[in-house]
Design a protein around this motif. Structure first.
Motif, PDB file in Angstrom:
ATOM      1  N   ASP A 142       0.841  -1.198   0.000  1.00  0.00           N
ATOM      2  CA  ASP A 142       0.000   0.000   0.000  1.00  0.00           C
ATOM      3  C   ASP A 142       0.880   1.253   0.000  1.00  0.00           C
ATOM      4  OD1 ASP A 142      -2.335  -1.440   0.057  1.00  0.00           O
ATOM      5  OD2 ASP A 142      -2.756  -1.107   2.186  1.00  0.00           O
ATOM      6  N   SER A 143       0.237   2.403  -0.130  1.00  0.00           N
ATOM      7  CA  SER A 143       0.923   3.682  -0.006  1.00  0.00           C
ATOM      8  C   SER A 143       0.202   4.514   1.047  1.00  0.00           C
ATOM      9  CB  SER A 143       0.957   4.420  -1.342  1.00  0.00           C
ATOM     10  OG  SER A 143      -0.353   4.582  -1.860  1.00  0.00           O
ATOM     11  N   VAL A 144       0.962   5.369   1.744  1.00  0.00           N
ATOM     12  CA  VAL A 144       0.397   6.151   2.836  1.00  0.00           C
ATOM     13  C   VAL A 144       1.013   7.539   2.833  1.00  0.00           C
ATOM     14  CG1 VAL A 144       2.108   5.246   4.478  1.00  0.00           C
ATOM     15  CG2 VAL A 144      -0.028   6.234   5.341  1.00  0.00           C
ATOM     16  N   LEU A 145       0.195   8.530   3.173  1.00  0.00           N
ATOM     17  CA  LEU A 145       0.648   9.902   3.378  1.00  0.00           C
ATOM     18  C   LEU A 145       0.541  10.203   4.855  1.00  0.00           C
ATOM     19  CD1 LEU A 145       1.401  12.821   2.523  1.00  0.00           C
ATOM     20  CD2 LEU A 145      -1.050  13.192   2.068  1.00  0.00           C
ATOM     21  N   ILE A 146       1.673  10.561   5.481  1.00  0.00           N
ATOM     22  CA  ILE A 146       1.726  10.842   6.920  1.00  0.00           C
ATOM     23  C   ILE A 146       2.116  12.301   7.115  1.00  0.00           C
ATOM     24  CG2 ILE A 146       2.846  10.287   9.115  1.00  0.00           C
ATOM     25  CD1 ILE A 146       3.396   7.452   7.888  1.00  0.00           C
ATOM     26  N   HIS A 147       1.242  13.060   7.746  1.00  0.00           N
ATOM     27  CA  HIS A 147       1.537  14.457   8.019  1.00  0.00           C
ATOM     28  C   HIS A 147       2.266  14.603   9.360  1.00  0.00           C
ATOM     29  CE1 HIS A 147      -0.555  15.973   4.561  1.00  0.00           C
ATOM     30  NE2 HIS A 147      -1.673  15.350   4.895  1.00  0.00           N
ATOM     31  N   ALA A 148       2.903  15.760   9.552  1.00  0.00           N
ATOM     32  CA  ALA A 148       3.638  16.042  10.799  1.00  0.00           C
ATOM     33  C   ALA A 148       4.579  14.885  11.126  1.00  0.00           C
ATOM     34  CB  ALA A 148       2.673  16.305  11.948  1.00  0.00           C
ATOM     35  N   ALA A 149       5.314  14.444  10.110  1.00  0.00           N
ATOM     36  CA  ALA A 149       6.076  13.203  10.217  1.00  0.00           C
ATOM     37  C   ALA A 149       7.302  13.305  11.104  1.00  0.00           C
ATOM     38  CB  ALA A 149       6.505  12.739   8.820  1.00  0.00           C
ATOM     39  N   ALA A 150       7.681  14.514  11.517  1.00  0.00           N
ATOM     40  CA  ALA A 150       8.819  14.660  12.415  1.00  0.00           C
ATOM     41  C   ALA A 150       8.391  14.719  13.873  1.00  0.00           C
ATOM     42  CB  ALA A 150       9.619  15.917  12.065  1.00  0.00           C
ATOM     43  N   GLY A 151       7.103  14.743  14.136  1.00  0.00           N
ATOM     44  CA  GLY A 151       6.608  14.785  15.501  1.00  0.00           C
ATOM     45  C   GLY A 151       6.631  13.415  16.146  1.00  0.00           C
ATOM     46  N   GLY A 152       6.114  13.325  17.362  1.00  0.00           N
ATOM     47  CA  GLY A 152       6.147  12.063  18.089  1.00  0.00           C
ATOM     48  C   GLY A 152       5.374  10.953  17.400  1.00  0.00           C
ATOM     49  N   VAL A 153       4.062  11.142  17.205  1.00  0.00           N
ATOM     50  CA  VAL A 153       3.249  10.116  16.545  1.00  0.00           C
ATOM     51  C   VAL A 153       3.646   9.985  15.085  1.00  0.00           C
ATOM     52  CG1 VAL A 153       0.912   9.362  15.992  1.00  0.00           C
ATOM     53  CG2 VAL A 153       1.347  10.553  18.138  1.00  0.00           C
ATOM     54  N   GLY A 154       3.939  11.100  14.426  1.00  0.00           N
ATOM     55  CA  GLY A 154       4.315  11.055  13.017  1.00  0.00           C
ATOM     56  C   GLY A 154       5.568  10.240  12.775  1.00  0.00           C
ATOM     57  N   SER A 155       6.603  10.443  13.585  1.00  0.00           N
ATOM     58  CA  SER A 155       7.853   9.691  13.404  1.00  0.00           C
ATOM     59  C   SER A 155       7.647   8.215  13.698  1.00  0.00           C
ATOM     60  CB  SER A 155       8.960  10.269  14.285  1.00  0.00           C
ATOM     61  OG  SER A 155       8.638  10.190  15.660  1.00  0.00           O
ATOM     62  N   ALA A 156       6.761   7.905  14.652  1.00  0.00           N
ATOM     63  CA  ALA A 156       6.427   6.498  14.907  1.00  0.00           C
ATOM     64  C   ALA A 156       5.679   5.904  13.728  1.00  0.00           C
ATOM     65  CB  ALA A 156       5.599   6.388  16.187  1.00  0.00           C
ATOM     66  N   ALA A 157       4.728   6.663  13.175  1.00  0.00           N
ATOM     67  CA  ALA A 157       3.935   6.165  12.053  1.00  0.00           C
ATOM     68  C   ALA A 157       4.801   5.899  10.833  1.00  0.00           C
ATOM     69  CB  ALA A 157       2.831   7.164  11.718  1.00  0.00           C
ATOM     70  N   VAL A 158       5.772   6.775  10.564  1.00  0.00           N
ATOM     71  CA  VAL A 158       6.674   6.546   9.428  1.00  0.00           C
ATOM     72  C   VAL A 158       7.404   5.213   9.599  1.00  0.00           C
ATOM     73  CG1 VAL A 158       8.776   7.347   8.281  1.00  0.00           C
ATOM     74  CG2 VAL A 158       6.979   8.978   8.858  1.00  0.00           C
ATOM     75  N   GLN A 159       7.896   4.949  10.794  1.00  0.00           N
ATOM     76  CA  GLN A 159       8.624   3.697  11.032  1.00  0.00           C
ATOM     77  C   GLN A 159       7.724   2.474  10.873  1.00  0.00           C
ATOM     78  OE1 GLN A 159      11.709   3.532  14.202  1.00  0.00           O
ATOM     79  NE2 GLN A 159      10.840   5.501  14.820  1.00  0.00           N
ATOM     80  N   LEU A 160       6.513   2.548  11.418  1.00  0.00           N
ATOM     81  CA  LEU A 160       5.603   1.401  11.313  1.00  0.00           C
ATOM     82  C   LEU A 160       5.176   1.172   9.869  1.00  0.00           C
ATOM     83  CD1 LEU A 160       3.294   1.735  14.464  1.00  0.00           C
ATOM     84  CD2 LEU A 160       5.509   0.588  14.218  1.00  0.00           C
ATOM     85  N   ALA A 161       4.948   2.255   9.128  1.00  0.00           N
ATOM     86  CA  ALA A 161       4.570   2.110   7.724  1.00  0.00           C
ATOM     87  C   ALA A 161       5.705   1.490   6.920  1.00  0.00           C
ATOM     88  CB  ALA A 161       4.184   3.465   7.145  1.00  0.00           C
ATOM     89  N   TYR A 162       6.923   1.944   7.171  1.00  0.00           N
ATOM     90  CA  TYR A 162       8.098   1.375   6.485  1.00  0.00           C
ATOM     91  C   TYR A 162       8.255  -0.096   6.831  1.00  0.00           C
ATOM     92  CZ  TYR A 162      12.992   0.488   5.327  1.00  0.00           C
ATOM     93  OH  TYR A 162      14.156  -0.053   4.825  1.00  0.00           O
ATOM     94  N   ALA A 163       8.114  -0.427   8.115  1.00  0.00           N
ATOM     95  CA  ALA A 163       8.259  -1.819   8.543  1.00  0.00           C
ATOM     96  C   ALA A 163       7.167  -2.705   7.957  1.00  0.00           C
ATOM     97  CB  ALA A 163       8.244  -1.902  10.069  1.00  0.00           C
ATOM     98  N   THR A 164       6.001  -2.124   7.673  1.00  0.00           N
ATOM     99  CA  THR A 164       4.900  -2.880   7.070  1.00  0.00           C
ATOM    100  C   THR A 164       5.154  -3.171   5.598  1.00  0.00           C
ATOM    101  OG1 THR A 164       3.336  -1.915   8.646  1.00  0.00           O
ATOM    102  CG2 THR A 164       2.394  -2.817   6.625  1.00  0.00           C
ATOM    103  N   GLY A 165       6.006  -2.377   4.969  1.00  0.00           N
ATOM    104  CA  GLY A 165       6.295  -2.568   3.553  1.00  0.00           C
ATOM    105  C   GLY A 165       5.497  -1.657   2.656  1.00  0.00           C
TER     106      GLY A 165
END
Length: 331
Positions: A142-165
């Motif tokens: 899949d593809s995902v757009l994550i806003h505020a990606a340098a913040g706490g939840v945003g930086s976590a979401a980027v990592q989880l999305a990357y780990a998901t593939g």
């Protein structure tokens, strides 16, 4: 014990270090000697009076996540004992030397992590998993757009999305884009100089993304909807840019099979919070072991008595990742 208190709502300087009674242990509680506590935007809202009351239902002391050592257990607690290192989400009370936590909201700290990095996990990674995986149903490919990606939840979401593939589009201020790429973003977008909807359209041949994770709110809503692929899911996690009324053509939702989903942990029933923590723990906790793929992102640390400075740091929007309060021995 020492804790941060405030007598009136207001700016960061209302926060003061004070002596307060330690919390009483109830049957489902762990009593924890706090070594580190995470700072969250909800704390800023709490301090300013945005919730209209001085507590979160469990404590008049602010703070939503802790890492520390169990010093007492309630009679109904399962799976924890005195001396265990734990981290987790509390219903207030984190800005203190001792806090209580429902044992079902606690998680064991992976051996490779210190207390500071453990305190950077619970609120943001549980929230990110709930938004991305449980509600957004993000899958490999899949593809995902994550806003505020340098913040706490945003930086976590980027990592989880990357780990998901997934393919990750991420917005942040220009000086933070390199760090966002390091965390796993495929396409880092400077929200001040680029139109994220145009970037998504260009990079996806106008298909759009499967999931959008948004913390901004009304100013982004129309472009978020435009950035979704058919069948896409917009998960609204915050409204940092403002709430209020938004509009969308019902035909878009109907014919493009879109879903718009809201999620906030604080207002959920306790049983739902238990389930959120359990889902994250079962899916990801082992990935924080030594040499594993997930990284709690710590921006800075402040001593408990300097909580006002920690709040000012968050209000400046200069942080990348979590701001952490640390406790130290006092005589």
């Amino acid at each position: 014990m020492k804790a941060i208190t405030f007598e009136e709502f207001g700016a960061a300087e209302v926060l003061q270090l004070a002596d307060v009674p330690a919390p009483e242990v109830r049957p489902d509680d762990l009593l924890v000697r706090v070594h580190a506590a995470g700072v969250n935007r909800a704390d800023l809202t709490h301090r300013r009076g945005g919730y209209g009351r001085p507590n979160f239902g469990d404590s008049t002391i602010m703070g939503l996540e802790i890492a520390g050592e169990v010093i007492e257990t309630g009679g109904a607690v399962q799976g924890y004992k005195v001396g265990d290192r734990v981290m987790g989400v509390v219903g207030g009370g984190a800005y203190a030397e001792v806090a209580r936590i429902d044992w079902r909201m606690a998680m064991p700290i992976p051996a490779a992590l210190d207390y500071v990095h453990a305190a950077a996990i619970p609120e943001v990674f549980v929230t990110a998993h709930e938004a991305l995986i449980h509600l957004g149903r993000l899958q490999r490919g899949d593809s995902v757009l994550i806003h505020a990606a340098a913040g706490g939840v945003g930086s976590a979401a980027v990592q989880l999305a990357y780990a998901t593939g997934a393919t990750v589009f991420a917005t942040a201020e220009g000086s933070k884009l390199e760090r966002v790429v390091q965390l796993g973003a495929d396409h880092a977008i400077d929200y001040k100089t680029q139109d994220f909807a145009e970037v998504v359209a260009g990079k996806t041949d106008k298909r759009g993304v499967d999931v959008v994770i948004d913390f901004v709110g009304a100013p982004y809503f129309a472009r978020n909807v435009a950035s979704l692929a058919n069948g896409g899911r917009l998960v609204q996690v915050g409204i940092l840019g403002g709430g209020g009324d938004v509009s969308v053509g019902l035909e878009q939702i109907l014919y493009r099979h879109l879903q718009i989903i809201g999620t906030v942990m604080k207002s959920r029933a306790q049983t739902e919070k238990h389930a959120m923590v359990r889902r994250f723990r079962e899916h990801w906790l082992e990935r924080f072991a030594g040499g594993a793929s997930l990284e709690p992102v710590v921006d800075s640390t402040f001593a408990l008595e300097n909580a006002a400075d920690a709040h000012r740091r968050m209000e400046s929007a200069a942080n990348v990742g979590k701001i952490i309060l640390t406790m130290r021995e006092r005589t």
